[in-house]
Write a protein that holds these residues in place. Structure first.
Motif, mmCIF file in Angstrom:
data_model
loop_
_atom_site.group_PDB
_atom_site.id
_atom_site.type_symbol
_atom_site.label_atom_id
_atom_site.label_comp_id
_atom_site.label_asym_id
_atom_site.label_seq_id
_atom_site.Cartn_x
_atom_site.Cartn_y
_atom_site.Cartn_z
ATOM 1 N N ALA A 243 7.007 -0.526 -5.674
ATOM 2 C CA ALA A 243 5.427 -0.666 -5.401
ATOM 3 C C ALA A 243 5.007 -1.640 -6.263
ATOM 4 O O ALA A 243 5.236 -1.725 -7.561
ATOM 5 N N THR B 83 12.255 3.771 -6.112
ATOM 6 C CA THR B 83 10.937 3.086 -5.654
ATOM 7 C C THR B 83 10.553 1.969 -5.875
ATOM 8 O O THR B 83 10.412 1.618 -7.338
ATOM 9 N N THR C 171 0.969 -3.527 -6.707
ATOM 10 C CA THR C 171 -0.512 -3.864 -6.163
ATOM 11 C C THR C 171 -0.896 -4.446 -7.383
ATOM 12 O O THR C 171 -1.104 -4.217 -8.572
ATOM 13 N N THR D 73 0.760 -1.247 0.004
ATOM 14 C CA THR D 73 0.015 -0.228 -0.053
ATOM 15 C C THR D 73 0.873 1.190 -0.014
ATOM 16 O O THR D 73 0.615 2.173 -0.643
ATOM 17 N N ASN D 74 1.891 1.255 0.853
ATOM 18 C CA ASN D 74 3.034 2.367 0.675
ATOM 19 C C ASN D 74 4.233 1.912 -0.155
ATOM 20 O O ASN D 74 4.587 0.820 0.183
#
Length: 79
Positions: A56, A54, A58, A41-42
């Protein structure tokens, strides 16, 4: 008899996921868009001063994307 390629199956499954997600987004209030989202989520940020990275990820699995996968696998069986 044709020999089936694993890359063809993977490509068809990915296309089924994308098309299923697209169909689910066309009907946002229907049961086709019902599903579960999981992942980070973060985002994870690595800052080295000079370089910042970075991470990430999802994933959203909906009924429409599952139907897309099933249809893609049926097409693969026919080919």
């Amino acid at each position: 008899m044709k020999s089936k390629n694993g890359w063809t199956c993977l490509l068809l499954v990915l296309a089924g996921i994308v098309l299923g997600g697209f169909i689910g987004s066309l009907f946002p209030s229907s049961f086709m868009n019902f599903g579960q989202t999981f992942g980070l989520t973060n985002p994870l940020i690595l800052d080295f001063g000079i370089l910042s990275i970075t991470f990430a990820l999802t994933i959203k699995i909906t009924i429409a994307s599952i139907l897309g996968i099933v249809i893609a696998l049926l097409i693969y069986r026919i080919l």
